[in-house]
Scaffold this motif. Structure first.
Motif, PDB file in Angstrom:
ATOM      1  N   GLN A   1       0.827  -1.205   0.000  1.00  0.00           N
ATOM      2  CA  GLN A   1       0.000   0.000   0.000  1.00  0.00           C
ATOM      3  C   GLN A   1       0.862   1.256   0.000  1.00  0.00           C
ATOM      4  OE1 GLN A   1      -2.458  -0.555   3.467  1.00  0.00           O
ATOM      5  NE2 GLN A   1      -3.664  -2.188   2.518  1.00  0.00           N
ATOM      6  N   ILE A   2       1.953   1.234   0.752  1.00  0.00           N
ATOM      7  CA  ILE A   2       2.838   2.400   0.840  1.00  0.00           C
ATOM      8  C   ILE A   2       3.412   2.763  -0.518  1.00  0.00           C
ATOM      9  CG2 ILE A   2       5.092   3.183   1.725  1.00  0.00           C
ATOM     10  CD1 ILE A   2       4.357   1.624   4.339  1.00  0.00           C
ATOM     11  N   VAL A   3       3.823   1.767  -1.287  1.00  0.00           N
ATOM     12  CA  VAL A   3       4.528   2.045  -2.542  1.00  0.00           C
ATOM     13  C   VAL A   3       3.612   2.137  -3.754  1.00  0.00           C
ATOM     14  CG1 VAL A   3       6.610   0.974  -1.631  1.00  0.00           C
ATOM     15  CG2 VAL A   3       5.091  -0.367  -3.082  1.00  0.00           C
ATOM     16  N   ALA A   4       2.356   1.741  -3.611  1.00  0.00           N
ATOM     17  CA  ALA A   4       1.438   1.728  -4.761  1.00  0.00           C
ATOM     18  C   ALA A   4       1.358   3.100  -5.416  1.00  0.00           C
ATOM     19  CB  ALA A   4       0.056   1.259  -4.321  1.00  0.00           C
ATOM     20  N   GLY A   5       1.722   3.142  -6.678  1.00  0.00           N
ATOM     21  CA  GLY A   5       1.604   4.366  -7.465  1.00  0.00           C
ATOM     22  C   GLY A   5       2.628   5.445  -7.167  1.00  0.00           C
ATOM     23  N   VAL A   6       3.574   5.179  -6.271  1.00  0.00           N
ATOM     24  CA  VAL A   6       4.576   6.190  -5.917  1.00  0.00           C
ATOM     25  C   VAL A   6       5.753   6.072  -6.893  1.00  0.00           C
ATOM     26  CG1 VAL A   6       6.139   7.024  -4.110  1.00  0.00           C
ATOM     27  CG2 VAL A   6       3.889   6.107  -3.497  1.00  0.00           C
ATOM     28  N   PRO A   7       6.185   7.185  -7.474  1.00  0.00           N
ATOM     29  CA  PRO A   7       7.322   7.124  -8.396  1.00  0.00           C
ATOM     30  C   PRO A   7       8.596   6.638  -7.691  1.00  0.00           C
ATOM     31  CG  PRO A   7       6.226   9.268  -8.501  1.00  0.00           C
ATOM     32  CD  PRO A   7       5.630   8.529  -7.348  1.00  0.00           C
ATOM     33  N   LEU A   8       9.365   5.814  -8.381  1.00  0.00           N
ATOM     34  CA  LEU A   8      10.599   5.279  -7.800  1.00  0.00           C
ATOM     35  C   LEU A   8      11.610   6.372  -7.476  1.00  0.00           C
ATOM     36  CD1 LEU A   8      11.164   2.087  -9.993  1.00  0.00           C
ATOM     37  CD2 LEU A   8      10.173   2.241  -7.693  1.00  0.00           C
ATOM     38  N   ALA A   9      11.514   7.507  -8.143  1.00  0.00           N
ATOM     39  CA  ALA A   9      12.461   8.603  -7.917  1.00  0.00           C
ATOM     40  C   ALA A   9      12.149   9.423  -6.666  1.00  0.00           C
ATOM     41  CB  ALA A   9      12.490   9.523  -9.138  1.00  0.00           C
ATOM     42  N   ARG A  10      10.981   9.197  -6.044  1.00  0.00           N
ATOM     43  CA  ARG A  10      10.634   9.969  -4.847  1.00  0.00           C
ATOM     44  C   ARG A  10      11.584   9.613  -3.714  1.00  0.00           C
ATOM     45  NH1 ARG A  10       4.711  10.382  -3.490  1.00  0.00           N
ATOM     46  NH2 ARG A  10       4.875  11.681  -5.328  1.00  0.00           N
ATOM     47  N   ARG A  11      12.042  10.653  -3.025  1.00  0.00           N
ATOM     48  CA  ARG A  11      12.963  10.465  -1.899  1.00  0.00           C
ATOM     49  C   ARG A  11      12.182  10.191  -0.626  1.00  0.00           C
ATOM     50  NH1 ARG A  11      18.196  12.903  -3.322  1.00  0.00           N
ATOM     51  NH2 ARG A  11      18.912  12.070  -1.349  1.00  0.00           N
ATOM     52  N   ALA A  12      12.831   9.496   0.295  1.00  0.00           N
ATOM     53  CA  ALA A  12      12.230   9.204   1.596  1.00  0.00           C
ATOM     54  C   ALA A  12      11.965  10.500   2.349  1.00  0.00           C
ATOM     55  CB  ALA A  12      13.163   8.308   2.404  1.00  0.00           C
ATOM     56  N   ALA A  13      10.921  10.485   3.147  1.00  0.00           N
ATOM     57  CA  ALA A  13      10.599  11.628   3.994  1.00  0.00           C
ATOM     58  C   ALA A  13      11.668  11.775   5.074  1.00  0.00           C
ATOM     59  CB  ALA A  13       9.225  11.433   4.630  1.00  0.00           C
ATOM     60  N   LEU A  14      11.827  12.974   5.549  1.00  0.00           N
ATOM     61  CA  LEU A  14      12.812  13.238   6.598  1.00  0.00           C
ATOM     62  C   LEU A  14      12.161  13.128   7.964  1.00  0.00           C
ATOM     63  CD1 LEU A  14      14.662  16.304   5.051  1.00  0.00           C
ATOM     64  CD2 LEU A  14      15.184  13.869   4.818  1.00  0.00           C
ATOM     65  N   GLY A  15      12.961  12.763   8.951  1.00  0.00           N
ATOM     66  CA  GLY A  15      12.487  12.746  10.318  1.00  0.00           C
ATOM     67  C   GLY A  15      12.326  11.367  10.917  1.00  0.00           C
ATOM     68  N   GLY A  16      12.289  10.346  10.116  1.00  0.00           N
ATOM     69  CA  GLY A  16      12.221   8.982  10.643  1.00  0.00           C
ATOM     70  C   GLY A  16      13.630   8.420  10.668  1.00  0.00           C
ATOM     71  N   ARG A  17      13.883   7.517   9.773  1.00  0.00           N
ATOM     72  CA  ARG A  17      15.197   6.886   9.689  1.00  0.00           C
ATOM     73  C   ARG A  17      16.240   7.843   9.100  1.00  0.00           C
ATOM     74  NH1 ARG A  17      16.406   0.780   7.650  1.00  0.00           N
ATOM     75  NH2 ARG A  17      18.587   0.829   8.212  1.00  0.00           N
ATOM     76  N   PHE A  18      15.778   8.792   8.308  1.00  0.00           N
ATOM     77  CA  PHE A  18      16.698   9.660   7.564  1.00  0.00           C
ATOM     78  C   PHE A  18      16.582  11.103   8.016  1.00  0.00           C
ATOM     79  CE2 PHE A  18      15.329   6.097   4.874  1.00  0.00           C
ATOM     80  CZ  PHE A  18      16.524   5.396   4.883  1.00  0.00           C
ATOM     81  N   PRO A  19      17.621  11.627   8.667  1.00  0.00           N
ATOM     82  CA  PRO A  19      17.548  12.967   9.241  1.00  0.00           C
ATOM     83  C   PRO A  19      17.819  14.106   8.252  1.00  0.00           C
ATOM     84  CG  PRO A  19      19.629  11.941   9.821  1.00  0.00           C
ATOM     85  CD  PRO A  19      18.841  10.919   9.072  1.00  0.00           C
ATOM     86  N   THR A  20      18.488  13.819   7.144  1.00  0.00           N
ATOM     87  CA  THR A  20      18.848  14.891   6.205  1.00  0.00           C
ATOM     88  C   THR A  20      18.506  14.481   4.777  1.00  0.00           C
ATOM     89  OG1 THR A  20      21.079  14.052   5.777  1.00  0.00           O
ATOM     90  CG2 THR A  20      20.818  15.548   7.673  1.00  0.00           C
ATOM     91  N   PRO A  21      18.313  15.471   3.898  1.00  0.00           N
ATOM     92  CA  PRO A  21      18.023  15.141   2.494  1.00  0.00           C
ATOM     93  C   PRO A  21      19.130  14.302   1.847  1.00  0.00           C
ATOM     94  CG  PRO A  21      17.570  17.468   2.906  1.00  0.00           C
ATOM     95  CD  PRO A  21      18.236  16.923   4.144  1.00  0.00           C
TER      96      PRO A  21
END
Length: 178
Positions: A121-141
Motif C-alpha cells: 500500500q505504501i509504494v502503490a503508485g509512488v514514483p521510484l524517484a521519490r525520496r524518503a521523507a525526513l524525520g524517521g530513519r533519515f535525518p537529512t536530504p
C-alpha cells in the motif's frame, strides 16, 4: 525431496517497467519465504540448524522488520518506537534476531503478511524517484534514498535470506526447491 505446495512463479518475462519488476520480485520472494516455512512445526521453525544460531522463524520476523524499517520508518518517516524490534528491546541494529516465546509461528506469519500488505500500500503508485521523507530513519536530504533504492535494497535482503532458508530447510528435513 521436492518442496510441497504450488510453485512460486517469477514475474512475467515481458515486464519492463522497473516499478512492476521490483513489486513482482518482492512478491515472488515474499511467497518463497512463506513457502519455505510451510509444513514446519512450531518446534522446527524455532530451531536453528546453522552455526550463527538463527531460526527460520527468526528470519521471517527479521524480514517483517526489514520492511517496517525501510518503508514505514524509512520512506514514510512514521514514528517507530523500536525500529530494531527483531533484535530485542533496546538492542539496536546489532542485536541477535529474536522471536518472543509467547509469539506463535501463526502470529508471526500473520504479522509478516500484514506488514507485506502495508508495504504494498505504501509504494502503490509512488514514483521510484521519490525520496524518503525526513524525520524517521533519515535525518537529512542527503541521507534520504529514493523509493527505487529502498525497494532494491529490500529485494536483495529477500533474495539473500530466501537462499538462507533454502539451506536451513534442506538441512532440517531434506526439502529443496523454490
Amino acid at each position: 525431496m521436492p518442496n510441497s505446495g504450488p510453485a512460486v512463479q517469477e514475474p512475467p518475462r515481458t515486464l519492463a517497467d522497473p516499478a512492476d519488476l521490483l513489486a513482482g520480485y518482492l512478491d515472488f520472494y515474499r511467497a518463497a519465504v512463506l513457502r519455505k516455512l510451510s509444513g514446519l512445526t512450531e518446534q522446527q521453525a524455532r530451531r536453528s540448524v546453522v552455526p550463527s544460531g538463527w531460526s527460520p522463524l527468526e528470519l521471517v520476523v527479521h524480514l517483517m522488520w526489514v520492511e517496517r524499517r525501510w518503508l514505514c520508518w524509512g520512506f514514510l518517516a512514521e514514528p517507530t518506537p523500536e525500529p530494531w524490534g527483531d533484535n530485542g528491546p533496546g538492542a539496536g541494529p546489532h542485536g541477535r534476531w529474536q522471536v518472543p516465546a509467547e509469539v506463535t509461528m501463526a502470529q508471526a506469519l500473520e504479522r509478516f503478511t500484514e506488514q507485506c500488505e502495508r508495504s504494498r500500500q505504501i509504494v502503490a503508485g509512488v514514483p521510484l524517484a521519490r525520496r524518503a521523507a525526513l524525520g524517521g530513519r533519515f535525518p537529512t536530504p542527503e541521507k534520504a534514498p529514493t523509493l527505487g533504492w529502498i525497494l532494491f535494497h529490500v529485494l536483495q535482503e529477500y533474495a539473500r535470506h530466501a537462499g538462507h532458508l533454502d539451506v536451513a530447510r534442506e538441512i532440517m528435513d531434506g526439502t529443496t526447491g523454490e
